[in-house]
Design an enzyme around this catalytic site. Structure first.
Site, PDB file in Angstrom:
ATOM      1  N   ASP A 117     -26.077 -13.874  45.986  1.00 24.93           N
ATOM      2  CA  ASP A 117     -25.685 -14.551  44.743  1.00 24.93           C
ATOM      3  C   ASP A 117     -26.667 -15.667  44.378  1.00 24.93           C
ATOM      4  OD1 ASP A 117     -24.310 -15.872  42.714  1.00 24.93           O
ATOM      5  OD2 ASP A 117     -22.687 -16.567  43.992  1.00 24.93           O
TER       6      ASP A 117
ATOM      7  N   SER B 130     -18.865 -28.990  40.158  1.00 25.08           N
ATOM      8  CA  SER B 130     -17.860 -27.976  40.469  1.00 25.08           C
ATOM      9  C   SER B 130     -18.423 -26.589  40.202  1.00 25.08           C
ATOM     10  CB  SER B 130     -16.614 -28.215  39.600  1.00 25.08           C
ATOM     11  OG  SER B 130     -15.745 -27.129  39.652  1.00 25.08           O
ATOM     12  N   SER B 131     -18.374 -25.735  41.196  1.00 23.65           N
ATOM     13  CA  SER B 131     -18.856 -24.367  41.022  1.00 23.65           C
ATOM     14  C   SER B 131     -18.273 -23.482  42.111  1.00 23.65           C
ATOM     15  CB  SER B 131     -20.390 -24.312  41.081  1.00 23.65           C
ATOM     16  OG  SER B 131     -20.838 -22.973  41.000  1.00 23.65           O
TER      17      SER B 131
ATOM     18  N   HIS C 263     -20.041 -21.010  43.124  1.00 25.56           N
ATOM     19  CA  HIS C 263     -21.236 -20.312  43.599  1.00 25.56           C
ATOM     20  C   HIS C 263     -22.109 -21.236  44.453  1.00 25.56           C
ATOM     21  CE1 HIS C 263     -20.478 -16.924  40.824  1.00 25.56           C
ATOM     22  NE2 HIS C 263     -20.005 -17.868  40.025  1.00 25.56           N
TER      23      HIS C 263
ATOM     24  N   ASP D  75     -17.525  -1.565  21.815  1.00 22.69           N
ATOM     25  CA  ASP D  75     -17.058  -2.160  20.561  1.00 22.69           C
ATOM     26  C   ASP D  75     -15.769  -1.458  20.177  1.00 22.69           C
ATOM     27  OD1 ASP D  75     -16.670  -3.339  18.147  1.00 22.69           O
ATOM     28  OD2 ASP D  75     -18.466  -2.554  17.179  1.00 22.69           O
TER      29      ASP D  75
END
Length: 559
Positions: free
Chosen positions: A193, A363-364, A366, A441
């Site tokens: 990541d 704040s995360s 990841h 769509d």
């Protein structure tokens, strides 16, 4: 001896979301995640973007299953579109599978599909050419797992979304021991990541964030409207806990949120500190402001859009008024920064105030720079493929890896469809496969391409110009004077000279074509388009979409 090992990113590289990676071991293909991406503003009218499944469809007999890391849309969102044509086994944790079933249930053709398999960090599945096992990771949703494919040549490890939090609660804790064990057994390739790779700051622990939310709730006397992402379970739990501690009730908005909360409560991944904590939307009007928390959630940017509607009296449930606090507990992407700034301004105009966690804390969900380096030092991979992130984030991750001592030629910054092949003890870039974006769509899947998007952008930028003419091809004359109209281009009544000249240009183009012995409808319409386009640009410096409508009287034909 291993003859074929290939790692192919089908999504999730040079973009945020849409994670999907194929690992090919001999004659078996292991699909890691099957996610979607919410479109940026330039994809006009597009609801979601999913990976191009062409390569997997062409080799579907080799696919042993889809292995999911967690229950966010960037990991499970494309499942309904994939499974409707390719029904293969799906593996994931209890929470992940529960949310995957909700996603799949929206597709009528999949209501009988039940090839789901619940696994956990203790599970190991032996296939013909590899063993698939899992390890616990810390993310903003419970049941997050990394995936380990053990082949005869070594391990291919996929982290999924992760971060390290030393004080995480048990259901969110990373299994450091398991990571170290995998690292001692020769990791060939790590797919890791990169979403937060540019951040050098230490990510705030969830314990600190819980305290911050509680303090915010304590010192505000009016109504609190909280914005979050529906699938951020850890944040929702913190909000419920804080509300209960100060005697407020929580009103949930949105069907997505209700489904997710009900699922998490059923599986005991969410707990209600007070059985009377949740209030219905009908009770909202009766609750005093000092006893109210409204939890507004949605997909990616939806909470921000909803807050803007609240501030301009367009929301179906409530309007922001004097004394309201809008509390943003999610960290919006860079693409949403302009929308967030506009929303803040609207809230203040309506009499409310705005506070965001990202203003005061890092704040995360990841991994930041130090987390990524720790993952590398735990696993000691021979090769690294940074994934999930725009190019600059993949590049930042590559630089981080080089700082730990990894050679630059052992790091692959790939694009969709690249094939990274293992051969003679190392990985090398091979011939690419078909990969790209499939745009959704409405009910249309993949029927919107670059030409349609180009026309939509032109319509949005410069409008449309329509010329309707009736001709008699046998008599070689124009029967009715061209009728011209426009939308989003110019105000017709204020541009009479422009419209008159345009009419003359259309007449001249048609007469030239009628005089031609080799009359062709396509040539006629193309000449009208080109002549009008040239004139209109000279006069206005705009390029509207030009639509010639040519009707023929004697033949009753419409062109």
């Amino acid at each position: 001896m291993l003859q074929n090992l290939r790692v192919i990113p089908l999504g999730g590289v040079r973009e945020n979301g849409k994670n999907m990676y194929a690992v090919e071991v001999e004659d078996e293909i292991y699909i890691l995640d099957c996610g979607l991406m919410y479109p940026e503003n330039e994809l006009l009218g597009i609801d979601v973007v999913i990976p191009d499944f062409t390569y997997v469809k062409e080799n579907i007999d080799k696919v042993v299953g889809i292995f999911l890391t967690h229950g966010h849309a960037d990991a499970i969102g494309a499942l309904p579109y994939f499974l409707v044509e390719n029904q293969v086994p799906v593996f994931g944790s209890e929470m992940t599978i529960a949310l995957a079933k909700i996603a799949v249930s929206s597709e009528k053709k999949l209501r009988r599909f039940d090839d789901f398999h619940i696994i956990d960090e203790k599970t190991a599945i032996d296939f013909k050419n590899a063993t698939v096992s899992f390890f616990k990771t810390t993310h903003s949703i419970p049941g997050s797992l990394g995936i380990d494919l053990k082949t005869s040549a070594g391990h291919v490890v996929y982290t999924g979304d992760f971060k390290f939090d030393q004080v995480a609660t048990p259901e969110y804790q990373t299994d450091f021991g398991r990571l170290a064990d995998i690292g001692r057994d020769h990791v060939l390739m790590l797919l890791s990541d990169s979403s937060n790779a540019e951040s050098p700051y230490e990510t705030s622990s969830e314990r600190d964030i819980s305290s911050y939310i509680l303090e915010t709730f304590k010192y505000h006397e009016g109504r609190i409207i909280v914005a979050s992402v529906a699938s951020n379970i850890v944040r929702i739990q913190q909000i419920l806990n804080a509300a209960a501690q100060i005697g407020r009730r929580v009103v949930l908005t949105g069907r997505d949120l209700e489904k997710i909360v009900k699922t998490a409560l059923k599986l005991n991944y969410l707990t209600l500190p007070d059985p009377n904590l949740l209030a219905t939307t009908k009770e909202l009007r009766e609750l005093p402001p000092e006893k109210t928390v409204v939890l507004e959630t949605g997909k990616m940017g939806e909470p921000i859009k909803s807050l803007s509607k609240m501030a301009t009296n367009r929301h179906r449930l409530l309007h922001i008024k004097e004394g309201d606090l809008v509390f943003i507990t999610t960290t919006p992407s860079h693409a949403m920064e302009t929308n967030v700034a506009k929303m803040r301004d609207l809230v203040y105009r309506a009499g409310g105030t705005v506070k965001a966690i990202s203003d005061d804390m890092h704040s995360s969900g990841h991994a930041n720079k130090s987390n990524l380096q720790l993952m590398l030092n735990l696993l000691h991979p021979d090769y690294l493929m940074p994934i999930q992130g725009e190019y600059r984030l993949l590049d930042a991750h590559a630089n981080i890896a080089e700082e730990t001592g990894m050679p630059a030629d052992h790091i692959f910054i790939t694009k969709m469809g690249d094939v990274v092949k293992y051969n003679k003890g190392g990985f090398h870039l091979g011939a690419a496969v078909n990969a790209g974006d499939t745009m959704i769509d409405g009910s249309g899947v993949g029927d919107i391409g670059n030409i349609v998007l180009r026309d939509r952008r032109l319509l949005a930028d410069d409008g449309i110009f329509i010329a309707v003419v009736t001709i008699d091809r046998r008599k070689k004359k124009i029967v009715a004077k061209p009728k011209l109209t426009s939308r989003g281009f110019v105000y017709v009544k204020a541009n009479r000279n422009l419209m008159a000249e345009s009419s003359d240009i259309v007449v001249k183009a048609i007469e030239n074509n009628l005089a031609n012995k080799e009359f062709d409808w396509n040539d006629l319409k193309q000449d009208v388009r080109e002549d009008l386009s040239k004139y209109l640009f000279e006069q206005t410096k705009r390029h509207p979409v030009i639509l010639p409508v040519i009707m023929e009287v004697n033949q009753n034909r419409h062109r």
